[in-house]
Scaffold this motif. Structure first.
Motif, PDB file in Angstrom:
ATOM      1  N   ALA A  90     -13.756  -0.565  -9.613  1.00 16.58           N
ATOM      2  CA  ALA A  90     -12.920   0.637  -9.649  1.00 16.58           C
ATOM      3  C   ALA A  90     -13.237   1.561  -8.478  1.00 16.58           C
ATOM      4  N   GLU A  91     -14.519   1.652  -8.108  1.00 18.58           N
ATOM      5  CA  GLU A  91     -14.891   2.494  -6.965  1.00 18.58           C
ATOM      6  C   GLU A  91     -14.333   1.918  -5.670  1.00 18.58           C
ATOM      7  N   SER A  92     -14.380   0.589  -5.517  1.00 20.32           N
ATOM      8  CA  SER A  92     -13.774  -0.038  -4.339  1.00 20.32           C
ATOM      9  C   SER A  92     -12.275   0.199  -4.320  1.00 20.32           C
ATOM     10  N   PHE A  93     -11.652   0.089  -5.479  1.00 17.77           N
ATOM     11  CA  PHE A  93     -10.217   0.336  -5.586  1.00 17.77           C
ATOM     12  C   PHE A  93      -9.896   1.768  -5.174  1.00 17.77           C
ATOM     13  N   ARG A  94     -10.701   2.723  -5.647  1.00 11.07           N
ATOM     14  CA  ARG A  94     -10.463   4.126  -5.314  1.00 11.07           C
ATOM     15  C   ARG A  94     -10.551   4.368  -3.812  1.00 11.07           C
ATOM     16  N   ARG A  95     -11.549   3.760  -3.165  1.00 14.09           N
ATOM     17  CA  ARG A  95     -11.686   3.952  -1.713  1.00 14.09           C
ATOM     18  C   ARG A  95     -10.465   3.402  -0.973  1.00 14.09           C
ATOM     19  N   ARG A 121     -15.463  -2.757   8.058  1.00 10.73           N
ATOM     20  CA  ARG A 121     -16.521  -3.408   7.288  1.00 10.73           C
ATOM     21  C   ARG A 121     -16.491  -2.957   5.830  1.00 10.73           C
ATOM     22  N   GLN A 122     -16.266  -1.662   5.606  1.00  6.53           N
ATOM     23  CA  GLN A 122     -16.192  -1.169   4.236  1.00  6.53           C
ATOM     24  C   GLN A 122     -14.990  -1.763   3.507  1.00  6.53           C
ATOM     25  N   HIS A 123     -13.883  -1.917   4.224  1.00  5.81           N
ATOM     26  CA  HIS A 123     -12.702  -2.539   3.620  1.00  5.81           C
ATOM     27  C   HIS A 123     -13.023  -3.953   3.163  1.00  5.81           C
ATOM     28  N   GLU A 124     -13.691  -4.733   4.011  1.00  4.25           N
ATOM     29  CA  GLU A 124     -14.015  -6.108   3.663  1.00  4.25           C
ATOM     30  C   GLU A 124     -14.931  -6.158   2.433  1.00  4.25           C
ATOM     31  N   SER A 125     -15.859  -5.236   2.372  1.00  3.20           N
ATOM     32  CA  SER A 125     -16.755  -5.185   1.220  1.00  3.20           C
ATOM     33  C   SER A 125     -15.990  -4.859  -0.056  1.00  3.20           C
ATOM     34  N   ASP A 126     -15.048  -3.936   0.042  1.00  2.69           N
ATOM     35  CA  ASP A 126     -14.252  -3.565  -1.125  1.00  2.69           C
ATOM     36  C   ASP A 126     -13.344  -4.716  -1.563  1.00  2.69           C
ATOM     37  N   PHE A 127     -12.788  -5.435  -0.586  1.00  6.80           N
ATOM     38  CA  PHE A 127     -11.973  -6.615  -0.928  1.00  6.80           C
ATOM     39  C   PHE A 127     -12.805  -7.607  -1.743  1.00  6.80           C
ATOM     40  N   ALA A 128     -13.994  -7.889  -1.249  1.00  2.00           N
ATOM     41  CA  ALA A 128     -14.848  -8.893  -1.894  1.00  2.00           C
ATOM     42  C   ALA A 128     -15.223  -8.468  -3.315  1.00  2.00           C
ATOM     43  N   THR A 129     -15.506  -7.197  -3.511  1.00  2.00           N
ATOM     44  CA  THR A 129     -15.875  -6.706  -4.844  1.00  2.00           C
ATOM     45  C   THR A 129     -14.733  -6.882  -5.837  1.00  2.00           C
ATOM     46  N   ILE A 130     -13.524  -6.542  -5.413  1.00  2.14           N
ATOM     47  CA  ILE A 130     -12.373  -6.650  -6.312  1.00  2.14           C
ATOM     48  C   ILE A 130     -12.030  -8.114  -6.580  1.00  2.14           C
ATOM     49  N   LEU A 131     -12.078  -8.953  -5.558  1.00  3.37           N
ATOM     50  CA  LEU A 131     -11.782 -10.375  -5.741  1.00  3.37           C
ATOM     51  C   LEU A 131     -12.786 -11.024  -6.695  1.00  3.37           C
ATOM     52  N   GLN A 132     -14.039 -10.635  -6.608  1.00  5.10           N
ATOM     53  CA  GLN A 132     -15.038 -11.165  -7.517  1.00  5.10           C
ATOM     54  C   GLN A 132     -14.725 -10.766  -8.955  1.00  5.10           C
ATOM     55  N   TRP A 133     -14.286  -9.548  -9.153  1.00  5.75           N
ATOM     56  CA  TRP A 133     -13.908  -9.074 -10.494  1.00  5.75           C
ATOM     57  C   TRP A 133     -12.726  -9.881 -11.035  1.00  5.75           C
ATOM     58  N   VAL A 134     -11.735 -10.186 -10.167  1.00  2.00           N
ATOM     59  CA  VAL A 134     -10.589 -10.981 -10.588  1.00  2.00           C
ATOM     60  C   VAL A 134     -11.023 -12.388 -10.979  1.00  2.00           C
ATOM     61  N   THR A 191      -0.097 -11.268 -13.390  1.00  2.00           N
ATOM     62  CA  THR A 191      -1.070 -10.496 -14.159  1.00  2.00           C
ATOM     63  C   THR A 191      -1.240  -9.132 -13.500  1.00  2.00           C
ATOM     64  N   HIS A 192      -1.326  -8.077 -14.341  1.00  2.00           N
ATOM     65  CA  HIS A 192      -1.395  -6.714 -13.831  1.00  2.00           C
ATOM     66  C   HIS A 192      -2.518  -5.955 -14.529  1.00  2.00           C
ATOM     67  N   TRP A 193      -3.300  -5.228 -13.736  1.00  2.00           N
ATOM     68  CA  TRP A 193      -4.299  -4.322 -14.281  1.00  2.00           C
ATOM     69  C   TRP A 193      -4.123  -2.945 -13.642  1.00  2.00           C
ATOM     70  N   TRP A 194      -4.168  -1.908 -14.458  1.00  2.00           N
ATOM     71  CA  TRP A 194      -4.239  -0.566 -13.904  1.00  2.00           C
ATOM     72  C   TRP A 194      -5.581  -0.370 -13.217  1.00  2.00           C
ATOM     73  N   HIS A 195      -5.658   0.583 -12.335  1.00  2.00           N
ATOM     74  CA  HIS A 195      -6.925   0.852 -11.644  1.00  2.00           C
ATOM     75  C   HIS A 195      -8.015   1.269 -12.623  1.00  2.00           C
ATOM     76  N   THR A 196      -7.608   1.829 -13.772  1.00  2.00           N
ATOM     77  CA  THR A 196      -8.601   2.265 -14.768  1.00  2.00           C
ATOM     78  C   THR A 196      -9.150   1.102 -15.581  1.00  2.00           C
ATOM     79  N   ASP A 197      -8.554  -0.095 -15.462  1.00  2.00           N
ATOM     80  CA  ASP A 197      -9.013  -1.258 -16.221  1.00  2.00           C
ATOM     81  C   ASP A 197     -10.205  -1.948 -15.571  1.00  2.00           C
ATOM     82  N   LEU A 198     -10.474  -1.619 -14.324  1.00  2.00           N
ATOM     83  CA  LEU A 198     -11.527  -2.328 -13.592  1.00  2.00           C
ATOM     84  C   LEU A 198     -12.908  -1.818 -13.973  1.00  2.00           C
TER      85      LEU A 198
END
Length: 625
Positions: free
Chosen positions: A248-253, A212-225, A236-243
């Motif tokens: 970025a917290e979802s990416f870190r997890r 469930r946490q994975h799905e939430s993190d996916f959704a957060t990052i996709l919304q940012w994209v 297109t490429h972004w470093w993890h620090t660009d988010l």
């Protein structure tokens, strides 16, 4: 062969081995029953103690270099300190005494292998006869090298286990005298065998994130994209620090995912640790293929990093798909027998595949599908796996790979859409080097090239071509034996590359030296031509895949081949090669200078044949009746 099968059953603890008939044949045979029992108990104790300090194959492999080196130095000193006329006799006498003592103390099988090894080392010392300074240096290097091997493998030295005992000197003498025999016994165990280091295990690891946490993190990052509205005409490429903070917290997890690390750890086993390498993590949106842009690199066979020469450690790139993917497939051509039919993965929502950043050749293909309404979004996550207790080693690989990746990515981003002459040149430079690296990885392997280059440098440094010949002539036999013994899935393309690279090099050297020493002995030439013609024709009948054990490794179904020479001549490939190599011995000049090379090749072919028959019999016994 294992340590446990080399001692009498009565002296083994419960659960180690119950093959009493085998053990009784291998126990020392001199003296009465009481003496044999005492000797066997001492041998068992020594083997168990030694094994506790030498469980990692890399440690055993380094000892198989440092121990003969030290012995070579000792025999070179004996030869150098003796009058020239009697030096061979003095060395032979010392070797005979050593062999005789070992025969009385260890099982017959180990004693026989030890006798051969000592004879070869002693003969080498007599033939080379280095200056006394070099002989002393070999002894010192052999001794210090063993401590360095333990430091590198993070295992205690065997000497440290008895250093504080009352009769440490007795244990030290026993340890020194029986070091080579007990090392041979430990190296015969598959878990400790250095041959495991030569096996090309398939390291393309797939898993899926479904929590469930994975799905939430996916959704957060996709919304940012979606908010960024990336240009879909290029990647297109972004470093993890660009988010942003939440993305970025979802990416870190996700970058610290225990599921992904557990998958990598299960591949390496309990002796390994795995940790994230966050400095390389990035968010990636796929673009269409181009012909003069660095974007087309993804559609070419390529390896992401240059640090393949890190034995025992791997840095993994894990591609994690965040959304639907109907178009893009990732291919790994070295995993399967045919390069044109690779192992392929079309990663869907939550799918992840990890592969070696510095070793695994891969590429993507894209098939346009109208149902793909949004760009494919991936995360590139990275993890390093290293032997437990060697975090410094894993950190070093992680830092070097991160340093390279940042600089390579900067160049890559500059040339995604080259709009000037200089950038266009850089783009073609990237594509050219990518193609060169693909060919090098596909047909040679950077680790193999580095090994050969090291052997060449040592040969030049010591002014002795024998070092290069001996170091490169027998590697393919070890690869054959190790790969047949392995139980886990094998990367067939990598195995084929390594085996054929070293076999080609070995045969080229052998035939080149034979041609150089050819003294118009046409009987010898006839046997050489006939033997290798038989071996080559047999390989053609069987096919390259089956020649390299594709059936034994599970890539092809077993098949009976009766076409000549099969069904008429037993094991025609090995027999033909042995005839051809044996025929070289008829050329007197070649036999005098390189008789050892002829004998070693024939012995290795015989060993491969015996091992292959043993493995076939084992599989046959496992079949249901």
């Amino acid at each position: 062969m294992s340590v446990e099968t080399l001692v009498p059953a009565a002296t083994r603890p419960h659960g180690i081995c119950h093959d009493q008939a085998t053990a009784s044949r291998l126990q020392p045979s001199r003296g009465g029953p009481s003496d044999r029992s005492t000797v066997a108990a001492d041998w068992t104790r020594l083997c168990r103690g030694f094994l506790r300090c030498h469980r990692r194959p890399i440690n055993v492999a380094l000892h198989l270099f440092t121990t003969p080196l030290g012995l070579f130095g000792v025999y070179a000193l004996v030869a150098g300190l003796s009058p020239i006329a009697v030096a061979p006799i003095a060395v032979a006498l010392v070797a005979t005494i050593q062999i005789a003592v070992v025969v009385a103390l260890v099982p017959a099988g180990i004693a026989g292998i030890h006798a051969v090894a000592v004879s070869m080392i002693a003969a080498s010392a007599v033939l080379i006869t280095p200056p006394l300074g070099w002989a002393v240096a070999a002894v010192v290097a052999g001794y210090i090298g063993q401590d360095l091997a333990h430091w590198f493998a993070r295992e205690p030295t065997f000497q440290s286990t008895y250093r504080d005992s009352n009769r440490w000197w007795k244990r030290f003498v026993e340890h020194t005298l029986l070091l080579l025999p007990v090392l041979i016994a430990v190296a015969g165990r598959w878990r400790q065998s250095p041959l495991r280091l030569l096996v090309a295990r398939k390291a393309v690891l797939k898993t899926k994130l479904t929590g469930r946490q994975h799905e939430s993190d996916f959704a957060t990052i996709l919304q940012w994209v979606r908010e960024k509205q990336p240009n879909v005409s290029q990647s297109t490429h972004w470093w993890h620090t660009d988010l942003s903070e939440g993305a970025a917290e979802s990416f870190r997890r996700l970058g610290d995912s225990q599921t992904l690390m557990k998958r990598i750890r299960s591949f390496h086993g309990s002796g390994y640790d795995v940790q994230p390498v966050g400095g390389m993590n990035e968010l990636y949106v796929t673009g269409p293929p181009k012909t003069t842009s660095s974007d087309s690199v993804f559609y070419m066979g390529h390896v992401d990093g240059p640090w393949a020469i890190f034995p025992g450690a791997r840095l993994y790139r894990c591609m994690l798909s965040l959304n639907q993917n109907l178009e893009v497939t990732t291919h790994f051509p070295m995993s399967h027998p045919d390069y044109g039919e690779p192992e392929s993965h079309r990663l869907q929502h939550g799918d992840a595949v990890a592969f070696d950043f510095n070793r695994e050749l891969h590429y993507i293909t894209r098939q346009v599908d109208a149902r793909q309404t949004v760009p494919r979004v991936n995360l590139k996550l990275h993890f390093v796996a290293y032997p437990r207790g060697m975090r410094w080693y894993g950190n070093l690989l992680g830092r070097l790979t991160t340093w390279y990746d940042i600089r390579a990515r900067n160049l890559f981003v500059q040339t995604i859409n080259p709009n000037g002459t200089l950038l266009a040149i850089k783009a073609r430079w990237v594509l050219g080097w990518t193609r060169l690296f693909e060919l090098a990885v596909r047909f040679c392997g950077w680790t193999n090239l580095a090994y050969v280059a090291t052997a060449m440098l040592l040969s030049v440094a010591f002014g002795n071509a024998t070092i290069l010949i001996a170091a490169t002539s027998f590697v393919h036999y070890a690869i054959y034996v190790g790969t047949l013994q392995e139980r886990t899935p094998v990367s067939f393309g990598t195995f084929r590359r390594d085996a054929m690279f070293f076999k080609t090099l070995a045969m080229a050297q052998l035939l080149g030296l034979y041609a150089w020493h050819f003294d118009h002995h046409y009987g010898s030439l006839a046997l050489v031509v006939a033997g290798f013609a038989l071996a080559g024709y047999a390989a053609r009948v069987l096919g390259m895949r089956r020649t390299l054990f594709s059936a034994e490794l599970g890539f092809d179904a077993p098949q009976r081949v009766d076409r000549f020479p099969y069904g008429t001549i037993g094991h025609p490939m090995i027999l033909g090669a042995m005839i051809g190599i044996g025929g070289m011995a008829l050329a007197e000049g070649f036999r005098i200078d390189y008789g050892w090379l002829i004998a070693a090749h024939i012995a290795c072919y015989a060993l491969v044949l015996v091992h292959e028959l043993k493995m076939r019999n084992r599989r046959a016994c496992a079949l249901p009746l």
